[in-house]
Design a protein around this motif. Structure first.
Motif, short mmCIF file in Angstrom:
data_model
loop_
_atom_site.label_atom_id
_atom_site.label_comp_id
_atom_site.label_asym_id
_atom_site.label_seq_id
_atom_site.Cartn_x
_atom_site.Cartn_y
_atom_site.Cartn_z
N VAL A 46 40.54 41.15 40.42
CA VAL A 46 41.09 41.65 39.16
C VAL A 46 40.91 40.57 38.10
O VAL A 46 40.58 40.87 36.95
CB VAL A 46 42.59 42.01 39.33
CG1 VAL A 46 43.21 42.39 38.00
CG2 VAL A 46 42.76 43.13 40.34
N CYS A 47 41.09 39.35 38.51
CA CYS A 47 41.00 38.21 37.59
C CYS A 47 39.70 38.26 36.79
O CYS A 47 39.71 38.13 35.56
CB CYS A 47 41.06 36.90 38.36
SG CYS A 47 42.29 36.84 39.68
N GLU A 48 38.58 38.44 37.47
CA GLU A 48 37.29 38.44 36.78
C GLU A 48 36.98 39.79 36.15
O GLU A 48 36.52 39.85 35.01
CB GLU A 48 36.18 38.08 37.77
CG GLU A 48 36.23 36.64 38.23
CD GLU A 48 35.12 36.33 39.19
OE1 GLU A 48 34.25 35.52 38.84
OE2 GLU A 48 35.12 36.91 40.31
N GLU A 49 37.18 40.86 36.90
CA GLU A 49 36.79 42.18 36.40
C GLU A 49 37.61 42.58 35.17
O GLU A 49 37.11 43.26 34.28
CB GLU A 49 36.94 43.24 37.50
CG GLU A 49 36.16 42.96 38.77
CD GLU A 49 34.66 42.86 38.56
OE1 GLU A 49 34.13 43.51 37.64
OE2 GLU A 49 34.01 42.14 39.33
N PRO A 53 43.05 36.49 30.97
CA PRO A 53 43.08 35.20 30.26
C PRO A 53 43.74 34.08 31.06
O PRO A 53 43.63 32.92 30.70
CB PRO A 53 43.89 35.51 28.99
CG PRO A 53 44.74 36.67 29.37
CD PRO A 53 43.93 37.48 30.35
N ASN A 54 44.39 34.44 32.17
CA ASN A 54 45.07 33.42 32.97
C ASN A 54 44.19 32.85 34.08
O ASN A 54 44.66 32.04 34.88
CB ASN A 54 46.33 34.03 33.62
CG ASN A 54 47.30 34.53 32.59
OD1 ASN A 54 47.41 33.97 31.51
ND2 ASN A 54 47.99 35.60 32.91
N ILE A 55 42.95 33.25 34.15
CA ILE A 55 42.11 32.90 35.29
C ILE A 55 41.98 31.39 35.48
O ILE A 55 41.98 30.91 36.61
CB ILE A 55 40.72 33.58 35.19
CG1 ILE A 55 39.98 33.48 36.51
CG2 ILE A 55 39.91 32.99 34.03
CD1 ILE A 55 38.74 34.35 36.60
N LEU A 60 42.83 27.58 39.26
CA LEU A 60 42.99 26.13 39.43
C LEU A 60 44.08 25.85 40.47
O LEU A 60 44.02 24.88 41.21
CB LEU A 60 43.34 25.47 38.10
CG LEU A 60 43.23 23.96 38.05
CD1 LEU A 60 41.81 23.50 38.37
CD2 LEU A 60 43.63 23.44 36.67
N SER A 61 45.07 26.74 40.56
CA SER A 61 46.13 26.56 41.55
C SER A 61 45.87 27.35 42.83
O SER A 61 46.74 27.45 43.70
CB SER A 61 47.49 26.94 40.96
OG SER A 61 47.52 28.32 40.65
N GLY A 62 44.66 27.96 42.94
CA GLY A 62 44.28 28.65 44.18
C GLY A 62 44.82 30.05 44.32
O GLY A 62 44.91 30.57 45.42
N THR A 63 45.17 30.69 43.21
CA THR A 63 45.72 32.04 43.25
C THR A 63 44.72 33.03 42.64
O THR A 63 44.16 32.77 41.59
CB THR A 63 47.03 32.11 42.44
OG1 THR A 63 47.97 31.22 43.02
CG2 THR A 63 47.60 33.51 42.45
N ALA A 64 44.50 34.15 43.33
CA ALA A 64 43.64 35.20 42.80
C ALA A 64 44.17 36.55 43.26
O ALA A 64 44.87 36.64 44.27
CB ALA A 64 42.20 35.02 43.29
N THR A 65 43.83 37.60 42.52
CA THR A 65 44.20 38.96 42.89
C THR A 65 42.92 39.73 43.19
O THR A 65 42.04 39.84 42.34
CB THR A 65 44.98 39.65 41.74
OG1 THR A 65 46.13 38.88 41.46
CG2 THR A 65 45.39 41.05 42.14
N PHE A 66 42.83 40.25 44.41
CA PHE A 66 41.60 40.90 44.85
C PHE A 66 41.58 42.38 44.54
O PHE A 66 42.61 43.06 44.54
CB PHE A 66 41.43 40.73 46.36
CG PHE A 66 41.12 39.32 46.76
CD1 PHE A 66 39.81 38.87 46.77
CD2 PHE A 66 42.14 38.45 47.09
CE1 PHE A 66 39.53 37.56 47.11
CE2 PHE A 66 41.87 37.15 47.44
CZ PHE A 66 40.56 36.69 47.44
N LEU A 67 40.37 42.87 44.30
CA LEU A 67 40.10 44.29 44.28
C LEU A 67 39.53 44.60 45.66
O LEU A 67 38.64 43.89 46.12
CB LEU A 67 39.04 44.62 43.23
CG LEU A 67 39.50 44.88 41.80
CD1 LEU A 67 38.31 44.80 40.87
CD2 LEU A 67 40.18 46.22 41.69
N ILE A 68 40.05 45.61 46.30
CA ILE A 68 39.50 45.94 47.61
C ILE A 68 38.50 47.08 47.47
O ILE A 68 38.57 47.88 46.54
CB ILE A 68 40.62 46.31 48.62
CG1 ILE A 68 41.46 47.46 48.10
CG2 ILE A 68 41.48 45.10 48.91
CD1 ILE A 68 42.44 48.01 49.13
N LEU A 69 37.54 47.09 48.35
CA LEU A 69 36.52 48.15 48.42
C LEU A 69 35.62 48.21 47.18
O LEU A 69 35.17 49.27 46.78
CB LEU A 69 37.17 49.51 48.66
CG LEU A 69 38.09 49.61 49.88
CD1 LEU A 69 38.74 50.99 49.98
CD2 LEU A 69 37.32 49.29 51.15
#
Ligand code: SF4
Length: 93
Positions: A46-49, A53-55, A60-69
Motif C-alpha cells: 500500500v505504501c508504494e501503490e 507520504p509516510n513511506i 526507515l523503521s521497518g514497517t510496511a503495509t502489504f497488498l495481497i494477491l
C-alpha cells in the motif's frame, strides 16, 4: 477590500512550517533494504501503490503495509492512488 493582506495592511514575514508538518525524503539503509526486498520478492505494498507520504518514516523503521494477491484493489476509494480493478490470476509462488 484586499483579502491577501492582513487587516493592518502590513506584510508579514514568511513563517517556517512546523517540524511535524515536514516529511523527510525517503532514504537510508533500512529503507533501501526494504525496497530491495520488495522488488526481489515481487511484493506489492500500500505504501508504494498509494504513494503514501509516510513511506520514508515507516520504511526507515521497518514497517510496511502489504497488498495481497497483486497490485490491484477491488475498491475504488476516490482519495486513493492504488490501481482499481479486478485482480489478475493468482500467482501461487
Ligand atoms: S505503513 Fe506507513 S507508509 Fe505504509 S501505508 Fe501505512 S502509513 Fe503509509
Amino acid at each position: 477590500m484586499n483579502h491577501d493582506l492582513p487587516e493592518n495592511n502590513i506584510a508579514q514575514p514568511a513563517r517556517r512550517r512546523p517540524e511535524w508538518l515536514k516529511v523527510k525524503a525517503p532514504g537510508g539503509e533500512s529503507y533501501s533494504a526494504l525496497k530491495n526486498m520488495m522488488r526481489s520478492k515481487k511484493l506489492h505494498t500500500v505504501c508504494e501503490e498509494a504513494h503514501c507520504p509516510n513511506i520514508g518514516e515507516c520504511w526507515l523503521s521497518g514497517t510496511a503495509t502489504f497488498l495481497i494477491l497483486g497490485d490491484t484493489c477491488t475498491r475504488s476509494c476516490s482519495f486513493c492512488a492504488i490501481t482499481t480493478g479486478r485482480p489478475g490470476a493468482l500467482n501461487s509462488d
